[in-house]
Design a protein around this motif. Sequence first.
Motif, PDB file in Angstrom:
ATOM      1  N   TYR A  83      10.792  15.309  -5.476  1.00  0.00           N
ATOM      2  CA  TYR A  83       9.634  14.453  -5.193  1.00  0.00           C
ATOM      3  C   TYR A  83       8.350  15.119  -5.677  1.00  0.00           C
ATOM      4  CZ  TYR A  83       5.754  12.140  -3.066  1.00  0.00           C
ATOM      5  OH  TYR A  83       4.538  11.519  -2.902  1.00  0.00           O
ATOM      6  N   TYR A  84       8.196  16.409  -5.401  1.00  0.00           N
ATOM      7  CA  TYR A  84       6.989  17.134  -5.818  1.00  0.00           C
ATOM      8  C   TYR A  84       6.830  17.066  -7.336  1.00  0.00           C
ATOM      9  CZ  TYR A  84       3.741  21.052  -6.549  1.00  0.00           C
ATOM     10  OH  TYR A  84       2.676  21.831  -6.935  1.00  0.00           O
ATOM     11  N   ALA A  85       7.947  17.247  -8.065  1.00  0.00           N
ATOM     12  CA  ALA A  85       7.889  17.192  -9.527  1.00  0.00           C
ATOM     13  C   ALA A  85       7.417  15.820  -9.990  1.00  0.00           C
ATOM     14  CB  ALA A  85       9.261  17.518 -10.117  1.00  0.00           C
ATOM     15  N   PHE A  86       7.955  14.760  -9.397  1.00  0.00           N
ATOM     16  CA  PHE A  86       7.551  13.403  -9.767  1.00  0.00           C
ATOM     17  C   PHE A  86       6.077  13.169  -9.434  1.00  0.00           C
ATOM     18  CE2 PHE A  86       6.924   8.889  -9.091  1.00  0.00           C
ATOM     19  CZ  PHE A  86       7.567   8.319 -10.186  1.00  0.00           C
ATOM     20  N   ALA A  87       5.681  13.602  -8.252  1.00  0.00           N
ATOM     21  CA  ALA A  87       4.305  13.377  -7.812  1.00  0.00           C
ATOM     22  C   ALA A  87       3.299  14.070  -8.726  1.00  0.00           C
ATOM     23  CB  ALA A  87       4.130  13.858  -6.371  1.00  0.00           C
ATOM     24  N   THR A  88       3.615  15.289  -9.159  1.00  0.00           N
ATOM     25  CA  THR A  88       2.689  16.028  -9.992  1.00  0.00           C
ATOM     26  C   THR A  88       2.764  15.638 -11.468  1.00  0.00           C
ATOM     27  OG1 THR A  88       4.295  17.851 -10.169  1.00  0.00           O
ATOM     28  CG2 THR A  88       2.596  18.025  -8.463  1.00  0.00           C
ATOM     29  N   THR A 108      26.287  14.307  -4.404  1.00  0.00           N
ATOM     30  CA  THR A 108      24.916  13.953  -4.766  1.00  0.00           C
ATOM     31  C   THR A 108      24.222  13.430  -3.520  1.00  0.00           C
ATOM     32  OG1 THR A 108      25.408  13.450  -7.088  1.00  0.00           O
ATOM     33  CG2 THR A 108      23.473  12.388  -6.124  1.00  0.00           C
ATOM     34  N   ARG A 109      23.104  14.043  -3.177  1.00  0.00           N
ATOM     35  CA  ARG A 109      22.326  13.617  -2.019  1.00  0.00           C
ATOM     36  C   ARG A 109      21.140  12.775  -2.497  1.00  0.00           C
ATOM     37  NH1 ARG A 109      19.845  17.157   0.954  1.00  0.00           N
ATOM     38  NH2 ARG A 109      20.409  16.309   2.993  1.00  0.00           N
ATOM     39  N   TYR A 110      20.650  11.914  -1.649  1.00  0.00           N
ATOM     40  CA  TYR A 110      19.513  11.068  -2.016  1.00  0.00           C
ATOM     41  C   TYR A 110      18.661  10.801  -0.786  1.00  0.00           C
ATOM     42  CZ  TYR A 110      22.368   7.323  -0.004  1.00  0.00           C
ATOM     43  OH  TYR A 110      23.131   6.555   0.847  1.00  0.00           O
ATOM     44  N   ALA A 111      17.410  10.490  -1.031  1.00  0.00           N
ATOM     45  CA  ALA A 111      16.499  10.132   0.059  1.00  0.00           C
ATOM     46  C   ALA A 111      15.337   9.355  -0.528  1.00  0.00           C
ATOM     47  CB  ALA A 111      15.985  11.371   0.783  1.00  0.00           C
ATOM     48  N   LEU A 112      14.808   8.428   0.247  1.00  0.00           N
ATOM     49  CA  LEU A 112      13.638   7.655  -0.156  1.00  0.00           C
ATOM     50  C   LEU A 112      12.402   8.286   0.471  1.00  0.00           C
ATOM     51  CD1 LEU A 112      12.821   5.011  -1.692  1.00  0.00           C
ATOM     52  CD2 LEU A 112      12.735   3.932   0.569  1.00  0.00           C
ATOM     53  N   PHE A 113      11.441   8.630  -0.371  1.00  0.00           N
ATOM     54  CA  PHE A 113      10.161   9.171   0.100  1.00  0.00           C
ATOM     55  C   PHE A 113       9.152   8.025   0.179  1.00  0.00           C
ATOM     56  CE2 PHE A 113      12.277  12.945  -1.201  1.00  0.00           C
ATOM     57  CZ  PHE A 113      11.680  14.007  -0.526  1.00  0.00           C
ATOM     58  N   THR A 114       8.516   7.903   1.317  1.00  0.00           N
ATOM     59  CA  THR A 114       7.477   6.897   1.504  1.00  0.00           C
ATOM     60  C   THR A 114       6.160   7.601   1.760  1.00  0.00           C
ATOM     61  OG1 THR A 114       9.065   5.310   2.421  1.00  0.00           O
ATOM     62  CG2 THR A 114       6.725   4.918   2.877  1.00  0.00           C
ATOM     63  N   ASN A 115       5.237   7.436   0.819  1.00  0.00           N
ATOM     64  CA  ASN A 115       3.942   8.128   0.887  1.00  0.00           C
ATOM     65  C   ASN A 115       4.139   9.635   1.079  1.00  0.00           C
ATOM     66  OD1 ASN A 115       2.654   5.647   0.640  1.00  0.00           O
ATOM     67  ND2 ASN A 115       2.530   5.351   2.856  1.00  0.00           N
ATOM     68  N   ALA A 148       0.821  -1.211   0.000  1.00  0.00           N
ATOM     69  CA  ALA A 148       0.000   0.000   0.000  1.00  0.00           C
ATOM     70  C   ALA A 148       0.851   1.255   0.000  1.00  0.00           C
ATOM     71  CB  ALA A 148      -0.928  -0.010   1.217  1.00  0.00           C
ATOM     72  N   SER A 149       2.140   1.130   0.279  1.00  0.00           N
ATOM     73  CA  SER A 149       3.013   2.298   0.368  1.00  0.00           C
ATOM     74  C   SER A 149       3.615   2.644  -0.991  1.00  0.00           C
ATOM     75  CB  SER A 149       4.140   2.056   1.376  1.00  0.00           C
ATOM     76  OG  SER A 149       3.623   1.910   2.674  1.00  0.00           O
ATOM     77  N   GLU A 150       3.838   3.929  -1.189  1.00  0.00           N
ATOM     78  CA  GLU A 150       4.477   4.432  -2.416  1.00  0.00           C
ATOM     79  C   GLU A 150       5.893   4.854  -2.057  1.00  0.00           C
ATOM     80  OE1 GLU A 150       2.823   8.193  -4.345  1.00  0.00           O
ATOM     81  OE2 GLU A 150       4.690   8.752  -3.332  1.00  0.00           O
ATOM     82  N   HIS A 151       6.866   4.353  -2.807  1.00  0.00           N
ATOM     83  CA  HIS A 151       8.273   4.632  -2.523  1.00  0.00           C
ATOM     84  C   HIS A 151       8.920   5.306  -3.729  1.00  0.00           C
ATOM     85  CE1 HIS A 151       7.869   2.094   1.014  1.00  0.00           C
ATOM     86  NE2 HIS A 151       7.414   1.120   0.255  1.00  0.00           N
ATOM     87  N   VAL A 152       9.414   6.513  -3.529  1.00  0.00           N
ATOM     88  CA  VAL A 152      10.064   7.264  -4.605  1.00  0.00           C
ATOM     89  C   VAL A 152      11.467   7.649  -4.147  1.00  0.00           C
ATOM     90  CG1 VAL A 152       9.995   9.340  -6.041  1.00  0.00           C
ATOM     91  CG2 VAL A 152       7.871   8.147  -5.465  1.00  0.00           C
ATOM     92  N   LEU A 153      12.464   7.272  -4.942  1.00  0.00           N
ATOM     93  CA  LEU A 153      13.858   7.579  -4.629  1.00  0.00           C
ATOM     94  C   LEU A 153      14.253   8.878  -5.328  1.00  0.00           C
ATOM     95  CD1 LEU A 153      16.580   6.780  -3.374  1.00  0.00           C
ATOM     96  CD2 LEU A 153      17.024   5.388  -5.419  1.00  0.00           C
ATOM     97  N   ALA A 154      14.639   9.876  -4.532  1.00  0.00           N
ATOM     98  CA  ALA A 154      14.996  11.191  -5.060  1.00  0.00           C
ATOM     99  C   ALA A 154      16.494  11.411  -4.965  1.00  0.00           C
ATOM    100  CB  ALA A 154      14.258  12.291  -4.294  1.00  0.00           C
ATOM    101  N   PHE A 155      17.052  12.015  -6.027  1.00  0.00           N
ATOM    102  CA  PHE A 155      18.456  12.392  -6.067  1.00  0.00           C
ATOM    103  C   PHE A 155      18.568  13.897  -6.283  1.00  0.00           C
ATOM    104  CE2 PHE A 155      18.692   7.941  -7.429  1.00  0.00           C
ATOM    105  CZ  PHE A 155      19.775   7.465  -6.701  1.00  0.00           C
ATOM    106  N   GLU A 156      19.477  14.524  -5.561  1.00  0.00           N
ATOM    107  CA  GLU A 156      19.834  15.924  -5.793  1.00  0.00           C
ATOM    108  C   GLU A 156      21.293  15.938  -6.245  1.00  0.00           C
ATOM    109  OE1 GLU A 156      19.989  20.234  -3.466  1.00  0.00           O
ATOM    110  OE2 GLU A 156      19.822  18.367  -2.329  1.00  0.00           O
ATOM    111  N   VAL A 157      21.496  16.133  -7.539  1.00  0.00           N
ATOM    112  CA  VAL A 157      22.823  16.024  -8.129  1.00  0.00           C
ATOM    113  C   VAL A 157      23.528  17.373  -8.078  1.00  0.00           C
ATOM    114  CG1 VAL A 157      24.139  15.439 -10.205  1.00  0.00           C
ATOM    115  CG2 VAL A 157      22.036  14.179  -9.646  1.00  0.00           C
ATOM    116  N   GLY A 158      24.708  17.388  -7.473  1.00  0.00           N
ATOM    117  CA  GLY A 158      25.520  18.591  -7.420  1.00  0.00           C
ATOM    118  C   GLY A 158      26.890  18.341  -8.012  1.00  0.00           C
ATOM    119  N   MET A 159      27.651  19.393  -8.185  1.00  0.00           N
ATOM    120  CA  MET A 159      28.963  19.277  -8.803  1.00  0.00           C
ATOM    121  C   MET A 159      29.902  18.393  -7.981  1.00  0.00           C
ATOM    122  SD  MET A 159      31.634  22.295  -9.818  1.00  0.00           S
ATOM    123  CE  MET A 159      33.297  21.907 -10.418  1.00  0.00           C
TER     124      MET A 159
END
Length: 324
Positions: A314-319, A27-34, A13-24
Amino acid sequence: MAAVRKATGGSTASEHVLAFEVGMNFTRYALFTNGRIGIPGTIATPTDSVDSFYDALVDVAKKQAATLARTGGKIDGITFSMPGFIDTKKQEAVTAGALAMLYRHRIGEELAERLEAIGVTGGPDDEQIPSWIENDANCAAMAEKMSGNAQKLDDFVLLTVDTGLGGALFLDGKIRRGKDWRAGEFGMMVTNYGVAGMLPLHDFVSTLRLSEDYAEAFDEPSGNVLPSTLFKHLDDPVVKGIVERWVDYIAVGIFNVVVTVDPEVVLIGGSIAREPALIPMIETALAKNKDWKDFRTSVKRCRHSGNAGLIGAYYAFATEVLGK
């Protein structure tokens, strides 16, 4: 399978989206759950080759997928905050800032393809994981719309003050990307033609300029000057004068944007925006303009800083992909 297909969710039932913030550099990352962000992680951004870059991200995604698999979950989407001009229709990095090896790459889709090749898939039908890539300044604005200081607004402008002046336009309830994906390049405005010719506003409002002006005044190497430290010495008339001249140019940029798009609020981002004195100094500088009274607009700092890129991605992916 197209990278921007509608995601149908994982096997739980959970939605899992892996987000990356790419820098020079990192690179940071985080998993969004719902929609809720997990604990972010950081890796050095490989810059020697495209393969090295993808190998590092594949390693992150594999570990996240393995963790989710223990409870029957999968990665339902991958999303990126990227520097440069991002063609969101083609999902291609036209440019990628200083990361030249990523120019003209469809980063989300290419990562998903590499993951599919090693058996990391998403959705109930084990398909290629859907993805989205978005410009980093646009992500910062989306983060403010999602859970920051613009949640109830449909028209706002975000300016990021750092080694240059960037930003984003959120108008009529959505990001304004422009026909060539270049909207929001506020630092390219020419504002001092009579004195400096065609030099862009970048040259006057970057934090590098602040360091250089201080270094010149005090005969120090500019590399030794941390721009934010100047705000700790505003009781020194020379330092205060340097900062005020720098802020005056920021105010010029804000005024020009405000009279062009008439936003509900102007949000200021970038690490230096955390300095408490900055916003009051900007307001004082704007008040010097006799016409500001006719266009007076609230100026605030961004709520999000460290995680803005991840939240906005995450917002961009969700929308754009999930259709939320």
